[in-house]
Scaffold this motif. Structure first.
Motif, PDB file in Angstrom:
ATOM      1  N   PHE A  53       0.830  -1.198   0.000  1.00 52.90           N
ATOM      2  CA  PHE A  53       0.000   0.000   0.000  1.00 52.90           C
ATOM      3  C   PHE A  53       0.867   1.252   0.000  1.00 52.90           C
ATOM      4  N   GLY A  54       1.898   1.266   0.809  1.00 47.77           N
ATOM      5  CA  GLY A  54       2.810   2.408   0.847  1.00 47.77           C
ATOM      6  C   GLY A  54       3.525   2.620  -0.474  1.00 47.77           C
ATOM      7  N   VAL A  55       3.979   1.526  -1.080  1.00 51.17           N
ATOM      8  CA  VAL A  55       4.662   1.626  -2.373  1.00 51.17           C
ATOM      9  C   VAL A  55       3.701   2.150  -3.435  1.00 51.17           C
ATOM     10  N   PHE A  56       2.492   1.580  -3.508  1.00 51.88           N
ATOM     11  CA  PHE A  56       1.510   2.040  -4.495  1.00 51.88           C
ATOM     12  C   PHE A  56       1.110   3.494  -4.251  1.00 51.88           C
ATOM     13  N   ALA A  57       0.970   3.889  -2.999  1.00 57.01           N
ATOM     14  CA  ALA A  57       0.583   5.270  -2.688  1.00 57.01           C
ATOM     15  C   ALA A  57       1.673   6.247  -3.108  1.00 57.01           C
ATOM     16  N   VAL A  58       2.927   5.934  -2.781  1.00 58.01           N
ATOM     17  CA  VAL A  58       4.027   6.825  -3.160  1.00 58.01           C
ATOM     18  C   VAL A  58       4.163   6.895  -4.673  1.00 58.01           C
ATOM     19  N   MET A  59       4.063   5.759  -5.351  1.00 62.96           N
ATOM     20  CA  MET A  59       4.189   5.754  -6.811  1.00 62.96           C
ATOM     21  C   MET A  59       3.012   6.468  -7.472  1.00 62.96           C
ATOM     22  N   THR A  60       1.829   6.368  -6.881  1.00 63.23           N
ATOM     23  CA  THR A  60       0.680   7.106  -7.403  1.00 63.23           C
ATOM     24  C   THR A  60       0.915   8.600  -7.301  1.00 63.23           C
ATOM     25  N   LEU A  61       1.414   9.057  -6.158  1.00 62.06           N
ATOM     26  CA  LEU A  61       1.681  10.485  -5.981  1.00 62.06           C
ATOM     27  C   LEU A  61       2.793  10.964  -6.909  1.00 62.06           C
ATOM     28  N   LEU A  62       3.837  10.169  -7.081  1.00 66.73           N
ATOM     29  CA  LEU A  62       4.923  10.562  -7.971  1.00 66.73           C
ATOM     30  C   LEU A  62       4.469  10.643  -9.420  1.00 66.73           C
ATOM     31  N   SER A  63       3.716   9.642  -9.864  1.00 65.72           N
ATOM     32  CA  SER A  63       3.262   9.677 -11.257  1.00 65.72           C
ATOM     33  C   SER A  63       2.209  10.755 -11.475  1.00 65.72           C
ATOM     34  N   ALA A  64       1.390  11.056 -10.462  1.00 66.91           N
ATOM     35  CA  ALA A  64       0.443  12.166 -10.576  1.00 66.91           C
ATOM     36  C   ALA A  64       1.185  13.496 -10.631  1.00 66.91           C
ATOM     37  N   GLY A  65       2.262  13.619  -9.894  1.00 60.10           N
ATOM     38  CA  GLY A  65       3.085  14.819  -9.993  1.00 60.10           C
ATOM     39  C   GLY A  65       3.730  14.957 -11.357  1.00 60.10           C
ATOM     40  N   LEU A  66       4.111  13.836 -11.944  1.00 58.38           N
ATOM     41  CA  LEU A  66       4.683  13.854 -13.287  1.00 58.38           C
ATOM     42  C   LEU A  66       3.648  14.271 -14.332  1.00 58.38           C
ATOM     43  N   VAL A  67       2.383  13.939 -14.093  1.00 59.56           N
ATOM     44  CA  VAL A  67       1.322  14.385 -14.998  1.00 59.56           C
ATOM     45  C   VAL A  67       1.304  15.907 -15.072  1.00 59.56           C
ATOM     46  N   ILE A  68       1.492  16.540 -13.947  1.00 58.86           N
ATOM     47  CA  ILE A  68       1.430  18.000 -13.887  1.00 58.86           C
ATOM     48  C   ILE A  68       2.708  18.639 -14.413  1.00 58.86           C
ATOM     49  N   THR A  69       3.867  18.047 -14.141  1.00 65.71           N
ATOM     50  CA  THR A  69       5.140  18.695 -14.459  1.00 65.71           C
ATOM     51  C   THR A  69       5.746  18.268 -15.784  1.00 65.71           C
ATOM     52  N   ALA A  70       5.192  17.291 -16.480  1.00 63.36           N
ATOM     53  CA  ALA A  70       5.776  16.831 -17.739  1.00 63.36           C
ATOM     54  C   ALA A  70       5.722  17.936 -18.789  1.00 63.36           C
ATOM     55  N   ARG A  71       6.774  18.045 -19.583  1.00 64.94           N
ATOM     56  CA  ARG A  71       6.834  19.087 -20.608  1.00 64.94           C
ATOM     57  C   ARG A  71       6.014  18.718 -21.840  1.00 64.94           C
ATOM     58  N   SER A  72       5.905  17.472 -22.138  1.00 58.60           N
ATOM     59  CA  SER A  72       5.190  17.020 -23.332  1.00 58.60           C
ATOM     60  C   SER A  72       3.817  16.481 -22.932  1.00 58.60           C
TER      61      SER A  72
END
Length: 168
Positions: free
Chosen positions: A8-27
């Motif tokens: 659960f902790g791994v999935f939660a952290v990876m969800t937050l990281l990939s959601a942050g990448l959605v916002i910060t990705a240049r393309s």
């Protein structure tokens, strides 16, 4: 500490990281692919919560159909390498303020909730989360919002085609 808590902790952290990448990705394409990974990590959290039906719907509907639609629109509008940088505008500031306001409302709502979970009787537990129960709820209680979202997606897709056609 058990394996479910670690996952659960791994999935939660990876969800937050990939959601942050959605916002910060240049393309926009990289952003869409990060959103797909967010959907898959959310499906993993649903599996850990014993919501297998919701996890399957998450993968099939969102990571499959909706993301194919998003990528189709991105490709159709030729947004492949369009940067989204620039100085803050009124709409960006309004969007940021709206996000902060929504986060504040969510924090207040969660703070007012009871810590005691709701209890279901034996019949409610047996029917909870089944496809029949979900289908009955969608097509009785939530029929109008369900159809409104379907219509909204159709209008968005037709609008993207019209905008792209004027450029061709």
């Amino acid at each position: 500490m058990n394996i479910e808590l670690v996952l659960f902790g791994v999935f939660a952290v990876m969800t937050l990281l990939s959601a942050g990448l959605v916002i910060t990705a240049r393309s926009p394409i990289n952003s869409a692919m990060a959103l797909v990974s967010t959907f898959f990590f959310l499906a993993g959290i649903y599996v850990l919560l014993w919501a297998h039906t919701v996890a399957a719907v998450q993968v099939l509907v969102y990571a499959g159909a909706i993301m194919v639609l998003f990528l189709f629109v991105i490709m159709l509008l030729n947004l492949g390498d369009a940067p989204h940088r620039g100085k803050p505008t009124a709409t960006r500031l309004l969007g940021g303020a709206s996000a902060v306001g929504l986060l504040a409302v969510l924090a207040v709502t969660l703070g007012r909730m009871d810590a005691q979970p709701a209890q279901l009787d034996a019949k409610g537990q047996a029917a909870f989360g089944t496809m029949a129960a979900i289908g009955e709820t969608i097509f009785t209680t939530w029929l109008l919002p369900f159809e409104a979202v379907s219509l909204l997606l159709l209008v968005a897709m037709v609008g993207a085609v019209v905008v792209a056609k004027s450029r061709i």
